[in-house]
Design an enzyme around this catalytic site. Structure first.
Site, PDB file in Angstrom:
ATOM      1  N   CYS A 165       4.085   2.432  -7.615  1.00 28.67           N
ATOM      2  CA  CYS A 165       5.109   1.499  -7.149  1.00 28.67           C
ATOM      3  C   CYS A 165       6.284   1.455  -8.111  1.00 28.67           C
ATOM      4  O   CYS A 165       6.094   1.275  -9.310  1.00 28.67           O
ATOM      5  CB  CYS A 165       4.513   0.098  -6.994  1.00 28.67           C
ATOM      6  SG  CYS A 165       5.624  -1.045  -6.174  1.00 28.67           S
TER       7      CYS A 165
ATOM      8  N   CYS B 138      -4.296  -0.657  -2.805  1.00 33.14           N
ATOM      9  CA  CYS B 138      -4.752   0.687  -3.130  1.00 33.14           C
ATOM     10  C   CYS B 138      -4.292   1.053  -4.531  1.00 33.14           C
ATOM     11  O   CYS B 138      -3.222   0.628  -4.963  1.00 33.14           O
ATOM     12  CB  CYS B 138      -4.274   1.716  -2.109  1.00 33.14           C
ATOM     13  SG  CYS B 138      -2.507   2.027  -2.086  1.00 33.14           S
TER      14      CYS B 138
ATOM     15  N   CYS C 195       0.868  -1.170   0.000  1.00 31.89           N
ATOM     16  CA  CYS C 195       0.000   0.000   0.000  1.00 31.89           C
ATOM     17  C   CYS C 195       0.909   1.225   0.000  1.00 31.89           C
ATOM     18  O   CYS C 195       2.125   1.089   0.152  1.00 31.89           O
ATOM     19  CB  CYS C 195      -0.909  -0.017   1.232  1.00 31.89           C
ATOM     20  SG  CYS C 195      -2.319   1.085   1.124  1.00 31.89           S
TER      21      CYS C 195
END
Length: 139
Positions: A87, A80, A8
């Site tokens: 990322c 999320c 997350c």
């Protein structure tokens, strides 16, 4: 034993809930990790709402994804949309799964209303993680 990582953005709430439930449902079938692209600390309201369901996450820590680059993950679950989009490249052969849960840390209103949002997210995470364990870690 399988290695499962939950990702997350800040590793403070949704991923902490998921880590707690995965540890509860998987027991010894997997080693569970959670991390974020940032580290915000474990949200105290997440600890409280999990305690209501008899899951103690007070000892969990908020970790950066870079701490786990050498772990051979079997599954990586993003929880999320922001993390999924933000990322950095994470080298893994893991099966990647994604489910966007609402962020209760962004809830506004009275304390009762905010805690209701934490409970709603907790319950969604619980159902998803129990289903994940039964489908992927039941051997």
């Amino acid at each position: 034993m399988k290695n499962v990582l939950v990702l997350c953005t800040g590793n403070s709430c949704r991923s902490q809930l998921a880590e707690g439930y995965l540890k509860h449902f998987a027991q010894t079938k997997a080693k569970i990790y959670s991390a974020g692209i940032e580290v915000h600390g474990v949200n105290p309201k997440a600890v409280l709402i999990m305690a209501e369901d008899r899951i103690d996450i007070s000892g969990q820590t908020s970790n950066n994804i870079n701490e786990y680059v050498d772990v051979p993950f079997d599954y990586v679950i993003t929880v999320c949309d922001h993390e999924k989009e933000s990322c950095p490249y994470f080298p893994t052969q893991a099966i990647k799964l994604h489910h966007n849960f609402p962020d209760p840390a962004k809830a506004i209103g009275t304390e009762t209303e905010i805690m209701a949002e934490f409970k709603r997210t907790r319950d969604l995470v619980k159902v998803y993680m129990e289903d994940f364990v039964s489908k992927n870690l039941s051997e």
